[in-house]
Design a protein around this motif. Sequence first.
Motif, PDB file in Angstrom:
ATOM      1  N   LEU A 109       0.827  -1.206   0.000  1.00 56.35           N
ATOM      2  CA  LEU A 109       0.000   0.000   0.000  1.00 56.35           C
ATOM      3  C   LEU A 109       0.867   1.264   0.000  1.00 56.35           C
ATOM      4  CD1 LEU A 109      -2.807   1.240   0.062  1.00 56.35           C
ATOM      5  CD2 LEU A 109      -2.725   1.100   2.545  1.00 56.35           C
ATOM      6  N   VAL A 110       1.912   1.273   0.798  1.00 59.70           N
ATOM      7  CA  VAL A 110       2.807   2.443   0.847  1.00 59.70           C
ATOM      8  C   VAL A 110       3.477   2.661  -0.505  1.00 59.70           C
ATOM      9  CG1 VAL A 110       4.923   3.328   1.899  1.00 59.70           C
ATOM     10  CG2 VAL A 110       3.168   2.302   3.332  1.00 59.70           C
ATOM     11  N   ALA A 111       3.971   1.576  -1.117  1.00 63.02           N
ATOM     12  CA  ALA A 111       4.623   1.703  -2.431  1.00 63.02           C
ATOM     13  C   ALA A 111       3.624   2.115  -3.504  1.00 63.02           C
ATOM     14  CB  ALA A 111       5.297   0.386  -2.804  1.00 63.02           C
ATOM     15  N   THR A 150       5.650  -1.379  -9.766  1.00 67.39           N
ATOM     16  CA  THR A 150       5.911  -2.808  -9.916  1.00 67.39           C
ATOM     17  C   THR A 150       6.147  -3.457  -8.562  1.00 67.39           C
ATOM     18  OG1 THR A 150       6.874  -2.387 -12.094  1.00 67.39           O
ATOM     19  CG2 THR A 150       7.380  -4.500 -11.065  1.00 67.39           C
ATOM     20  N   GLY A 151       6.900  -2.779  -7.714  1.00 67.74           N
ATOM     21  CA  GLY A 151       7.140  -3.307  -6.367  1.00 67.74           C
ATOM     22  C   GLY A 151       5.855  -3.434  -5.562  1.00 67.74           C
ATOM     23  N   ALA A 152       4.947  -2.478  -5.743  1.00 70.85           N
ATOM     24  CA  ALA A 152       3.671  -2.527  -5.031  1.00 70.85           C
ATOM     25  C   ALA A 152       2.834  -3.714  -5.487  1.00 70.85           C
ATOM     26  CB  ALA A 152       2.904  -1.228  -5.241  1.00 70.85           C
ATOM     27  N   LEU A 178      -5.648  -4.377   2.577  1.00 70.76           N
ATOM     28  CA  LEU A 178      -4.446  -3.584   2.347  1.00 70.76           C
ATOM     29  C   LEU A 178      -3.710  -4.067   1.105  1.00 70.76           C
ATOM     30  CD1 LEU A 178      -3.031  -3.403   5.994  1.00 70.76           C
ATOM     31  CD2 LEU A 178      -4.065  -1.549   4.705  1.00 70.76           C
ATOM     32  N   ALA A 179      -3.625  -5.389   0.948  1.00 68.91           N
ATOM     33  CA  ALA A 179      -2.931  -5.949  -0.212  1.00 68.91           C
ATOM     34  C   ALA A 179      -3.670  -5.605  -1.509  1.00 68.91           C
ATOM     35  CB  ALA A 179      -2.788  -7.460  -0.059  1.00 68.91           C
ATOM     36  N   SER A 215      -3.964  -2.332  -6.480  1.00 72.02           N
ATOM     37  CA  SER A 215      -4.690  -1.396  -7.342  1.00 72.02           C
ATOM     38  C   SER A 215      -3.981  -0.039  -7.427  1.00 72.02           C
ATOM     39  CB  SER A 215      -6.124  -1.223  -6.860  1.00 72.02           C
ATOM     40  OG  SER A 215      -6.152  -0.678  -5.573  1.00 72.02           O
ATOM     41  N   CYS A 216      -3.415   0.437  -6.329  1.00 72.46           N
ATOM     42  CA  CYS A 216      -2.676   1.705  -6.371  1.00 72.46           C
ATOM     43  C   CYS A 216      -1.406   1.568  -7.210  1.00 72.46           C
ATOM     44  CB  CYS A 216      -2.316   2.166  -4.963  1.00 72.46           C
ATOM     45  SG  CYS A 216      -3.690   2.813  -4.028  1.00 72.46           S
TER      46      CYS A 216
END
Length: 123
Positions: A25-27, A66-68, A95-96, A101-102
């Motif tokens: 979520l942060v990424a 990509t990392g997210a 959260l995942a 999606s983000c």
Amino acid sequence: MPGTPFAVVHLDVPPVASGLAVGSLVAGITSILVSVLVICFGAIGGGANGAWAAGAFAALGGLTGTGAVVAGLLGMRQIRRPAPPPAVRFTGRGLAIAGISCGGTGLLLCLVGVGLALVLALA
């Protein structure tokens, strides 16, 4: 402990939020914020310099997006995996999903920003 076999007590371990899901979520949010910079540099940068700046930030946004997505998919796998009662159970499916999606949205916006920068630089 009365009522349990062999007088053994099983302590219940509370579920824990998955670190991969939180990191996803942060990424993903970072990817969206960087993609906004890509669009701003592409639209306002003017000429070839704006396209170069948008491309540099698009690389950063693409990596974080990509990392997210990868971290979100690994987090979903970690959450789905069953664990025996004394082990730690993971939560954070929402959260995942939000991180995936983000991250995907950030990747898409980065591509739109680079395309906009190239169109304006060539025009």
